[in-house]
Motif scaffolding. Structure first.
Motif, PDB file in Angstrom:
ATOM      1  N   ARG B 136       0.960  -1.248   0.072  1.00  0.00           N
ATOM      2  CA  ARG B 136      -0.029   0.061  -0.080  1.00  0.00           C
ATOM      3  C   ARG B 136       0.767   1.270   0.039  1.00  0.00           C
ATOM      4  NH1 ARG B 136      -3.806   2.229   2.925  1.00  0.00           N
ATOM      5  NH2 ARG B 136      -5.144   2.693   1.338  1.00  0.00           N
ATOM      6  N   ARG B 137       2.081   1.140   0.839  1.00  0.00           N
ATOM      7  CA  ARG B 137       2.805   2.204   0.899  1.00  0.00           C
ATOM      8  C   ARG B 137       3.510   2.484  -0.384  1.00  0.00           C
ATOM      9  NH1 ARG B 137       4.569   0.482   6.023  1.00  0.00           N
ATOM     10  NH2 ARG B 137       6.336  -0.462   5.196  1.00  0.00           N
ATOM     11  N   ARG B 138       4.031   1.592  -1.308  1.00  0.00           N
ATOM     12  CA  ARG B 138       4.565   1.826  -2.492  1.00  0.00           C
ATOM     13  C   ARG B 138       3.659   2.181  -3.610  1.00  0.00           C
ATOM     14  NH1 ARG B 138       9.770   0.188  -3.017  1.00  0.00           N
ATOM     15  NH2 ARG B 138      10.702  -0.884  -1.342  1.00  0.00           N
ATOM     16  N   LEU B 139       2.452   1.512  -3.493  1.00  0.00           N
ATOM     17  CA  LEU B 139       1.538   1.724  -4.658  1.00  0.00           C
ATOM     18  C   LEU B 139       1.255   3.223  -4.944  1.00  0.00           C
ATOM     19  CD1 LEU B 139       0.420  -0.492  -6.333  1.00  0.00           C
ATOM     20  CD2 LEU B 139      -1.965  -0.152  -4.989  1.00  0.00           C
ATOM     21  N   ALA B 140       1.241   4.116  -3.879  1.00  0.00           N
ATOM     22  CA  ALA B 140       0.775   5.598  -4.396  1.00  0.00           C
ATOM     23  C   ALA B 140       1.966   5.976  -5.280  1.00  0.00           C
ATOM     24  CB  ALA B 140       0.840   6.223  -3.088  1.00  0.00           C
ATOM     25  N   ALA B 141       3.234   5.615  -5.354  1.00  0.00           N
ATOM     26  CA  ALA B 141       4.200   6.102  -6.040  1.00  0.00           C
ATOM     27  C   ALA B 141       4.690   5.132  -7.304  1.00  0.00           C
ATOM     28  CB  ALA B 141       5.479   6.204  -4.986  1.00  0.00           C
ATOM     29  N   THR B 142       3.745   4.111  -7.498  1.00  0.00           N
ATOM     30  CA  THR B 142       3.903   3.225  -8.588  1.00  0.00           C
ATOM     31  C   THR B 142       3.184   3.662  -9.798  1.00  0.00           C
ATOM     32  OG1 THR B 142       4.329   1.424  -7.134  1.00  0.00           O
ATOM     33  CG2 THR B 142       3.716   0.862  -9.342  1.00  0.00           C
ATOM     34  N   ARG B 143       3.990   3.785 -10.910  1.00  0.00           N
ATOM     35  CA  ARG B 143       3.188   3.795 -12.003  1.00  0.00           C
ATOM     36  C   ARG B 143       2.978   2.509 -12.863  1.00  0.00           C
ATOM     37  NH1 ARG B 143       6.525   8.417 -15.269  1.00  0.00           N
ATOM     38  NH2 ARG B 143       5.023   8.015 -16.837  1.00  0.00           N
ATOM     39  N   GLN B 144       3.819   1.835 -12.768  1.00  0.00           N
ATOM     40  CA  GLN B 144       3.729   0.350 -13.625  1.00  0.00           C
ATOM     41  C   GLN B 144       4.029  -0.770 -12.596  1.00  0.00           C
ATOM     42  OE1 GLN B 144       2.420   0.186 -16.962  1.00  0.00           O
ATOM     43  NE2 GLN B 144       2.552  -1.974 -16.771  1.00  0.00           N
ATOM     44  N   ALA B 145       3.162  -1.640 -12.516  1.00  0.00           N
ATOM     45  CA  ALA B 145       3.367  -2.968 -11.770  1.00  0.00           C
ATOM     46  C   ALA B 145       3.545  -4.072 -12.605  1.00  0.00           C
ATOM     47  CB  ALA B 145       2.260  -3.005 -10.584  1.00  0.00           C
ATOM     48  N   VAL B 146       4.217  -5.089 -12.502  1.00  0.00           N
ATOM     49  CA  VAL B 146       4.349  -6.582 -13.012  1.00  0.00           C
ATOM     50  C   VAL B 146       3.979  -7.394 -11.879  1.00  0.00           C
ATOM     51  CG1 VAL B 146       5.814  -8.020 -14.259  1.00  0.00           C
ATOM     52  CG2 VAL B 146       6.422  -5.518 -14.315  1.00  0.00           C
ATOM     53  N   VAL B 147       3.282  -8.400 -12.262  1.00  0.00           N
ATOM     54  CA  VAL B 147       2.691  -9.212 -11.542  1.00  0.00           C
ATOM     55  C   VAL B 147       3.131 -10.646 -11.930  1.00  0.00           C
ATOM     56  CG1 VAL B 147       0.718 -10.283 -10.535  1.00  0.00           C
ATOM     57  CG2 VAL B 147       0.590  -7.893 -10.690  1.00  0.00           C
ATOM     58  N   VAL B 148       3.868 -11.242 -11.310  1.00  0.00           N
ATOM     59  CA  VAL B 148       4.570 -12.581 -11.699  1.00  0.00           C
ATOM     60  C   VAL B 148       3.661 -13.701 -11.088  1.00  0.00           C
ATOM     61  CG1 VAL B 148       6.300 -14.359 -11.778  1.00  0.00           C
ATOM     62  CG2 VAL B 148       6.597 -11.985 -11.918  1.00  0.00           C
ATOM     63  N   GLY B 149       2.678 -14.424 -12.047  1.00  0.00           N
ATOM     64  CA  GLY B 149       1.684 -15.393 -11.505  1.00  0.00           C
ATOM     65  C   GLY B 149       0.223 -14.968 -11.666  1.00  0.00           C
ATOM     66  N   GLY B 150      -0.291 -15.764 -12.331  1.00  0.00           N
ATOM     67  CA  GLY B 150      -1.997 -15.319 -12.580  1.00  0.00           C
ATOM     68  C   GLY B 150      -2.846 -16.113 -12.002  1.00  0.00           C
ATOM     69  N   GLY B 151      -2.653 -16.372 -10.729  1.00  0.00           N
ATOM     70  CA  GLY B 151      -3.465 -16.916  -9.857  1.00  0.00           C
ATOM     71  C   GLY B 151      -4.479 -16.040  -9.142  1.00  0.00           C
ATOM     72  N   PHE B 152      -5.059 -16.333  -8.047  1.00  0.00           N
ATOM     73  CA  PHE B 152      -6.044 -15.408  -7.145  1.00  0.00           C
ATOM     74  C   PHE B 152      -5.447 -14.246  -6.901  1.00  0.00           C
ATOM     75  CE2 PHE B 152      -9.410 -18.882  -5.588  1.00  0.00           C
ATOM     76  CZ  PHE B 152      -9.808 -19.052  -7.084  1.00  0.00           C
ATOM     77  N   ILE B 153      -4.551 -14.230  -5.983  1.00  0.00           N
ATOM     78  CA  ILE B 153      -3.661 -13.079  -5.319  1.00  0.00           C
ATOM     79  C   ILE B 153      -3.186 -12.289  -6.513  1.00  0.00           C
ATOM     80  CG2 ILE B 153      -1.923 -12.452  -3.778  1.00  0.00           C
ATOM     81  CD1 ILE B 153      -3.628 -13.827  -2.396  1.00  0.00           C
ATOM     82  N   GLY B 154      -2.468 -12.503  -7.325  1.00  0.00           N
ATOM     83  CA  GLY B 154      -1.921 -11.831  -8.597  1.00  0.00           C
ATOM     84  C   GLY B 154      -3.207 -11.214  -9.270  1.00  0.00           C
TER      85      GLY B 154
END
Lengths: 106, 405
Positions: B136-154
């Motif tokens: 949550r803390r990082r997300l505010a300053a994030t422009r682009q995220a990479v998610v490794v894993g296409g399961g529920f959590i990802g």
């Protein structure tokens, strides 16, 4: 704002509620017996079944979509005033609401 | 039985303690939790908590519950060994806690694939409240995220991040999303759904390593096919591993989890295991390990009934799962494993209802935003396909007919 829970044996417990919180959440966070809320309010169980007091049914409003199907799985008798307490959000008009708890949730 | 020790303060451990009291156990209950604080719900970490940041709302019970229920909770304590001969557990602070019965509710931890760069700042996992706070803390300053894993959590994270205006690329090693958890039909539906949210989804390609920028911070993910995906936040969501090491070191049989019998007891009659870490006899005979709130809670109730009343019935609860991805609430009743036949029922302007059968009987049902059909399905798992066909596969009608009979 306040909610009064009336247990199946008639015991009354009054707790403080926050606007926007659900009745289920308020019960759990105040350690009120008789509401479980196993799925955390995700409409995945019927363990937060409650009966809205007759004087409050109009203010609360009707069931949400799918709620009656979940209530079909409730452990205690389903009545016209039955609701899933996770689907009732506290707002100014519900301040002072009285909620009756069923005999059992499991 | 005077003293029950529970290792683990997740939802399974907490439910075991609560159920022991509900069933009338009057001896001592000691719960040892490695994480700090009171037991909390994990499912909202990737859903509501990410949106509202309200950690207090996650608590399963307030502090007053543990006091009035005489449940001793030691949080922030690591169990280092189980001394089965002496019936005691040893903790990192040098203490020794004797037990008459021991419940292992140690849960699971995030898997770490063997790729370089996972220790770079900006690489995160999502399992605990501390993880979620960090994200949550990082997300505010994030422009682009990479998610490794296409399961529920990802995918839950991806939907949430898109809603927050963050660009998202999901990298999934298998050719479809949620490959372990849902049918190809439902996976295809969710692929469309995430694309419509503006998420880029790369399927059938493995992550080869984390790319780092100037200050050593994560800058993206290198793929096995040579492509590179840029992103200043990398969420590793590649599944979990059971925390079975303590049990294994104590000589208990483990194979992808702690092996238990149909009553959830280990080969040591003084030790039970439950929840994410327990591998119990599944409906197909092979050991089954589930990662779900349902298994944690139903296992815990089952163990409590056995310990308090000597109830030796086999565990047979119908599994259920859910995942909230954007506005889509995916609900699954039953188990997909071993299904030999599926039936996707199209719904007007909505996701299909997917029925999966095994040897002519209903094995699993997948629905989206249809809690009524899901609840009916939970009562129909195991029903012959013919009996459902007779109702035109209207599960709510079928369940009413069953209850009326």
């Amino acid at each position: 704002m306040k909610i009064t829970f009336v247990a199946a044996d008639g015991t009354r417990t009054q707790v403080q509620a926050r606007e926007g919180d659900s009745v289920m959440h308020t019960a759990v966070q105040n350690d009120v017996d008789g509401i479980i809320g196993e799925c955390g309010g995700s409409m995945m169980c019927a363990t937060c079944h409650c009966y809205v007091d007759d004087g409050w049914t109009e203010a609360v409003g009707g069931q949400e979509e799918g709620e009656s199907d979940l209530l079909d799985c409730a452990a205690s008798e389903v009545r016209p005033t039955s609701r899933l307490s996770c689907q009732i959000r506290m707002r100014a008009e519900l301040d002072g609401i009285v909620i009756h708890l069923p005999e059992s949730q499991l | 039985m005077q003293r029950i020790v529970i290792i683990g303060s997740g939802q399974g451990g907490q439910q075991a303690a609560a159920s022991l009291r509900q069933e009338g156990f009057s001896g001592e209950i000691l719960m040892l939790g490695e994480e700090p604080g009171l037991p909390y719900q994990r499912p909202p970490l990737s859903k509501a908590y990410m949106a509202n940041g309200d950690a207090g709302a996650l608590l399963l019970k307030p502090a007053a519950f543990y006091e009035r229920s005489a449940i001793m909770l030691r949080d922030g304590v690591r169990v280092t060994a189980i001394d089965r001969a002496a019936r005691a557990v040893l903790t990192g602070d040098g203490a020794r806690h004797a037990y008459d019965h021991l419940i292992l509710a140690t849960g699971a931890r995030n898997a770490r694939p063997p790729i370089p760069g996972l220790d770079a700042p900006g690489v995160v996992g999502l399992r605990s409240l501390a993880d979620a706070e960090r994200i949550r803390r990082r997300l505010a300053a994030t422009r682009q995220a990479v998610v490794v894993g296409g399961g529920f959590i990802g995918l839950e994270f991806a939907a949430m991040a898109r809603a927050a205006g963050v660009g998202v690329t999901v990298v999934e090693a298998t050719p479809r999303l949620m490959a372990r958890a849902v049918s190809p039909e439902m996976a295809a539906h969710f692929l469309d759904l995430h694309r419509a949210m503006g998420t880029e989804l790369l399927l059938g390609v493995q992550a080869a390593g984390v790319l780092t920028g100037a200050a050593g911070h994560a800058a993206g993910v290198a793929l096995a096919d040579g492509r590179e995906v840029a992103g200043d936040l990398v969420l590793m969501a590649t599944g979990v591993r059971p925390n079975a090491e303590l049990a294994e070191a104590a000589g208990l049989a483990c194979a992808n989890g702690i092996l238990v019998d149909a009553t959830l007891a280990t080969a040591d009659p003084a030790i039970s295991a439950l929840g994410d870490v327990a591998a119990f006899p599944g409906p197909l005979g092979a050991p089954l390990r589930l990662e779900s709130v349902q298994a944690a809670v139903d296992h815990a109730r089952h163990v409590a009934r056995r310990l308090v009343h000597g109830d030796g019935r086999p565990y047979a609860a119908v599994p259920w799962f859910w995942s909230d991805q954007g506005k889509a609430k995916l609900q699954i009743a039953g188990l997909l494993s071993g299904a030999d036949h599926s039936l996707a029922l199209p719904q007007p302007d909505a996701a299909p209802v997917v029925l999966l059968f095994r040897q002519g009987r209903l094995a699993a049902v997948e629905t989206v935003n249809a809690p009524g059909i899901h609840m009916a399905a939970r009562r129909l798992i195991g029903a012959p396909q013919d009996s459902l066909r007779a109702h035109g596969y209207d599960l709510r009608a079928a369940v009413k007919a069953v209850s009326a009979a």
